[in-house]
Design a protein around this motif. Structure first.
Motif, PDB file in Angstrom:
ATOM      1  N   ILE A 121       0.941  -0.784   0.182  1.00  0.00           N
ATOM      2  CA  ILE A 121       0.135  -0.270  -0.353  1.00  0.00           C
ATOM      3  C   ILE A 121       0.823   1.275   0.039  1.00  0.00           C
ATOM      4  O   ILE A 121       1.806   1.240   1.091  1.00  0.00           O
ATOM      5  N   LEU A 123      -1.576   5.741   0.864  1.00  0.00           N
ATOM      6  CA  LEU A 123      -2.716   5.113   0.643  1.00  0.00           C
ATOM      7  C   LEU A 123      -4.155   6.073   1.481  1.00  0.00           C
ATOM      8  O   LEU A 123      -4.196   7.113   2.756  1.00  0.00           O
ATOM      9  N   SER A 127      -8.029   7.836   2.094  1.00  0.00           N
ATOM     10  CA  SER A 127      -8.997   7.331   1.705  1.00  0.00           C
ATOM     11  C   SER A 127     -10.686   8.661   3.034  1.00  0.00           C
ATOM     12  O   SER A 127     -11.180   8.879   3.600  1.00  0.00           O
ATOM     13  N   ASN A 160       1.358   3.633   3.979  1.00  0.00           N
ATOM     14  CA  ASN A 160       2.065   3.314   3.134  1.00  0.00           C
ATOM     15  C   ASN A 160       2.381   1.757   4.367  1.00  0.00           C
ATOM     16  O   ASN A 160       2.848   1.834   5.697  1.00  0.00           O
ATOM     17  N   VAL A 193     -11.353   5.755  -2.298  1.00  0.00           N
ATOM     18  CA  VAL A 193     -10.012   5.844  -1.720  1.00  0.00           C
ATOM     19  C   VAL A 193      -9.555   7.588  -2.919  1.00  0.00           C
ATOM     20  O   VAL A 193     -10.255   6.993  -4.194  1.00  0.00           O
ATOM     21  N   GLY A 204      -3.133   7.426  -3.836  1.00  0.00           N
ATOM     22  CA  GLY A 204      -2.401   6.124  -3.524  1.00  0.00           C
ATOM     23  C   GLY A 204      -2.644   5.324  -4.252  1.00  0.00           C
ATOM     24  O   GLY A 204      -3.776   5.117  -4.605  1.00  0.00           O
ATOM     25  N   SER A 205      -1.915   3.887  -3.429  1.00  0.00           N
ATOM     26  CA  SER A 205      -2.385   2.486  -4.395  1.00  0.00           C
ATOM     27  C   SER A 205      -2.196   1.434  -4.009  1.00  0.00           C
ATOM     28  O   SER A 205      -1.891   1.391  -2.377  1.00  0.00           O
ATOM     29  N   ILE A 206      -3.137   0.341  -4.018  1.00  0.00           N
ATOM     30  CA  ILE A 206      -3.162  -1.048  -3.096  1.00  0.00           C
ATOM     31  C   ILE A 206      -2.236  -1.539  -4.224  1.00  0.00           C
ATOM     32  O   ILE A 206      -3.020  -1.858  -5.427  1.00  0.00           O
ATOM     33  N   THR A 217      -6.466  -1.142  -6.634  1.00  0.00           N
ATOM     34  CA  THR A 217      -7.167   0.006  -6.327  1.00  0.00           C
ATOM     35  C   THR A 217      -8.350  -0.300  -6.394  1.00  0.00           C
ATOM     36  O   THR A 217      -9.081   0.599  -5.456  1.00  0.00           O
TER      37      THR A 217
END
Length: 259
Positions: A7, A10, A12, A24, A58, A61-63, A71
């Motif tokens: 992660i 991120l 949200s 993170n 979200v 950021g990214s997953i 994401t």
């Protein structure tokens, strides 16, 4: 060990209120990670965002899961990839038995027809391991269950579905000592070098039986500290006082919704 979850940055929101403010996190296969923190820190929000709950937007950021960005993927797609989440308050579903629910879920996740006899044998063994009466297989899902029975039933689901990443949100909440031991045993027996566990908890009791590789402290939507089991023991002894002092008492109270 290969990277399971990553992660980055991120953020949200829920109902236009920002909850996660730049998280993170990296989890590798074979690891158990624990996230601790005061009420309102964003722990459950993080779990829901990883699982893809559409209630949580979200914004940045990214997953990544096993190197693939997820994401924007739906909950069912994440489940098929091997992500599982237990809930603080499992839903009651009238008209659907535990056995039918689990067979259907396993079929949808694997994409294969589950053979009834083989499945029943597997389920019976896991129920025995978790000290769940066999009659519960024919009861409607979570209907009339005690808090402990609901939590054990979620561990049963995890063991049967055998995900790559298990997110356990307050699995130990409200359990007595015996139930904590049983749930911990179920999680320990699930753990292996090919899967990973992310455990969110307010308590240290489960950590007497399930020793984490990494402990994170979350405050105000961010992970502010990371360590090993000694960090959890420090929090058990002193609470979150050092994080409170670092931010100032008035600001801290606002963040954990005390004022």
């Amino acid at each position: 060990m290969s990277e399971m979850l990553k992660i980055t940055g991120l953020k949200s929101t829920v109902n236009e209120k920002e909850i996660l403010k730049g998280v993170n996190l990296e989890i590798r296969a074979g690891e158990v990670h624990v996230i601790m923190g005061p009420n309102g820190a964003g722990k459950s929000t993080l779990a829901n965002v990883i699982m893809g709950n559409s209630k949580y937007e979200v914004t940045e950021g990214s997953i990544f899961f096993e190197g693939e960005e997820i994401t924007d993927e739906a909950v069912n797609e994440r489940a098929k990839k091997g992500i599982f989440m237990s809930f603080q308050a499992p839903q009651e579903i009238p008209g659907i038995t535990v056995e039918n629910f689990l067979r259907t879920a396993k079929s949808q996740i694997t994409g294969e027809q589950v053979k009834a006899i083989q499945f029943k044998k597997e389920m019976t063994q896991v129920m025995k391991d978790l000290d769940i009466d066999r009659s519960y297989a024919q009861r409607y899902l979570n209907m009339g269950y005690s808090g402990g029975e609901k939590k054990k039933n979620e561990i049963l689901q995890m063991r049967i579905l055998n995900p790559k990443l298990a997110i356990l949100d307050e699995t130990d909440s409200g359990l007595d000592v015996d139930a904590v031991k049983i749930v911990s045993k179920g999680v320990t027996e699930f753990k292996n070098e090919k899967n990973a566990i992310l455990l969110i908890t307010h308590h240290n009791s489960i950590l007497d039986y399930l020793v984490p590789d990494v402990v994170h402290v979350m405050v105000d939507g961010r992970i502010v500290d990371t360590g090993d089991i000694s960090l959890a023991r420090e929090i058990e002894k002193n609470g979150y006082i050092k994080y409170r002092e670092a931010k100032g008492d008035a600001e801290w109270k606002k963040e954990i919704k005390l004022i």
